[in-house]
Motif scaffolding. Structure first.
Motif, PDB file in Angstrom:
ATOM      1  N   MET A 146      66.035  41.113  45.934  1.00  0.00           N
ATOM      2  CA  MET A 146      64.708  41.140  45.826  1.00  0.00           C
ATOM      3  C   MET A 146      64.112  40.360  47.246  1.00  0.00           C
ATOM      4  N   THR A 147      63.146  41.135  47.980  1.00  0.00           N
ATOM      5  CA  THR A 147      62.755  40.630  49.175  1.00  0.00           C
ATOM      6  C   THR A 147      61.332  40.333  49.243  1.00  0.00           C
ATOM      7  N   PRO A 148      60.913  39.272  49.197  1.00  0.00           N
ATOM      8  CA  PRO A 148      59.394  39.033  48.724  1.00  0.00           C
ATOM      9  C   PRO A 148      58.632  39.301  50.021  1.00  0.00           C
ATOM     10  N   GLY A 166      62.316  45.967  45.736  1.00  0.00           N
ATOM     11  CA  GLY A 166      63.289  45.875  44.866  1.00  0.00           C
ATOM     12  C   GLY A 166      63.025  45.600  43.444  1.00  0.00           C
ATOM     13  N   SER A 167      61.767  45.019  43.316  1.00  0.00           N
ATOM     14  CA  SER A 167      61.141  44.663  42.089  1.00  0.00           C
ATOM     15  C   SER A 167      60.049  45.672  41.541  1.00  0.00           C
ATOM     16  N   ASN A 168      60.257  46.269  40.255  1.00  0.00           N
ATOM     17  CA  ASN A 168      59.492  46.959  39.474  1.00  0.00           C
ATOM     18  C   ASN A 168      58.127  46.083  39.070  1.00  0.00           C
ATOM     19  N   ASP A 169      58.148  44.722  39.355  1.00  0.00           N
ATOM     20  CA  ASP A 169      57.158  43.713  38.584  1.00  0.00           C
ATOM     21  C   ASP A 169      56.734  42.941  39.790  1.00  0.00           C
ATOM     22  N   GLY A 198      56.269  47.695  34.468  1.00  0.00           N
ATOM     23  CA  GLY A 198      56.994  48.357  35.082  1.00  0.00           C
ATOM     24  C   GLY A 198      56.656  49.396  36.271  1.00  0.00           C
ATOM     25  N   LYS A 199      55.456  48.733  36.783  1.00  0.00           N
ATOM     26  CA  LYS A 199      54.843  49.430  38.111  1.00  0.00           C
ATOM     27  C   LYS A 199      55.373  48.910  39.344  1.00  0.00           C
ATOM     28  N   THR A 200      55.603  49.690  40.225  1.00  0.00           N
ATOM     29  CA  THR A 200      56.078  49.313  41.766  1.00  0.00           C
ATOM     30  C   THR A 200      54.784  49.317  42.567  1.00  0.00           C
TER      31      THR A 200
END
Length: 244
Positions: A146-148, A166-169, A198-200
């Motif tokens: 996960m890359t902020p 990398g995150s869906n949330d 669950g949204k990207t």
């Protein structure tokens, strides 16, 4: 002619009487840094090394914290800190606007959020002697990355929202009051929540509606979502219709 090697330093410039820039303050640094972030009001700065920085015997997790409204002071301005890490170096720094911390205290302070792969580090810039608060973005032992990449601050709700590749949330950090055991502990604690269904999100922005903060996200599914900042709950979803 012998050349004297200049030691690393951060120069704070101002406009002189003749209209030309002049050095107002010079902050000595123990090592070279190739990245610098400054708060919007120009008071605070964080110097750090990027992932591509090359050097012998370099500490990639060392950062220098500076208060640019104060004169240089050995050991405290800049204040050197080595951030706790799960194996990743800083990618960037985002400063909060002055916000009540803890949220119910009425005392406004500035947070520096240091972004790194799979984690965030929160630094209280008004109490730089206090330890950083580390927030992991993945579960221990997870192989996920996960890359902020984006941060938004809600001063009304005392929350921090983070978008990560990398995150869906989204990640929502609600800052709540905490009783410190001593002067070096923080008086707040981030409570992590993931409010998106669950949204990207490709992008996000903080918007205000009648005094309430909302997070607007533009999603890869060609729709928009509104998230209530105070509760981290979905407020509205706008779906793009075909042909319009």
């Amino acid at each position: 002619v012998d050349q004297v090697e200049e030691k690393p330093a951060l120069a704070l410039l101002r406009v002189g009487t003749d209209g030309a820039p002049e050095v107002h303050r010079l902050y000595p640094l123990p090592t070279a840094y190739d990245r610098l972030e400054v708060s919007a009001n120009g008071r605070y700065a964080v110097a750090f090394k990027s992932g591509g920085f090359k050097g012998v015997f370099q500490n990639p997790n060392e950062v220098a914290l500076l208060d640019l409204t104060k004169a240089p002071a050995e050991g405290t301005n800049p204040r050197l800190r080595t951030l706790r890490s799960f194996g990743s170096a800083p990618l960037g720094v985002s400063f909060s606007p002055p916000m009540a911390l803890p949220p119910t205290s009425g005392t406004k302070r500035t947070l520096a959020v240091v972004l790194a792969e799979n984690q965030l580090s929160l630094l209280d810039m008004d109490h730089q002697d206090r330890a950083e608060v580390v927030v992991p973005l993945t579960q221990l032992g997870s192989s996920a990355a996960m890359t902020p990449v984006e941060v938004a601050f809600s001063t009304a709700s005392g929350s921090i929202f983070v978008r990560a590749k990398g995150s869906n949330d989204l990640y929502a950090l609600k800052l709540v009051a905490k009783t410190p055991a001593n002067k070096t502990e923080n008086d707040y604690l981030p409570v992590l929540n993931q409010p998106s269904p669950g949204k990207t999100a490709n992008d996000m922005a903080l918007v205000s509606d009648g005094g309430k903060d909302l997070i607007l996200t533009a999603n890869t599914s060609n729709d928009l979502s509104l998230i209530q900042a105070d509760s981290s709950q979905m407020a509205l979803e706008l779906v793009a219709r075909q042909g319009h």
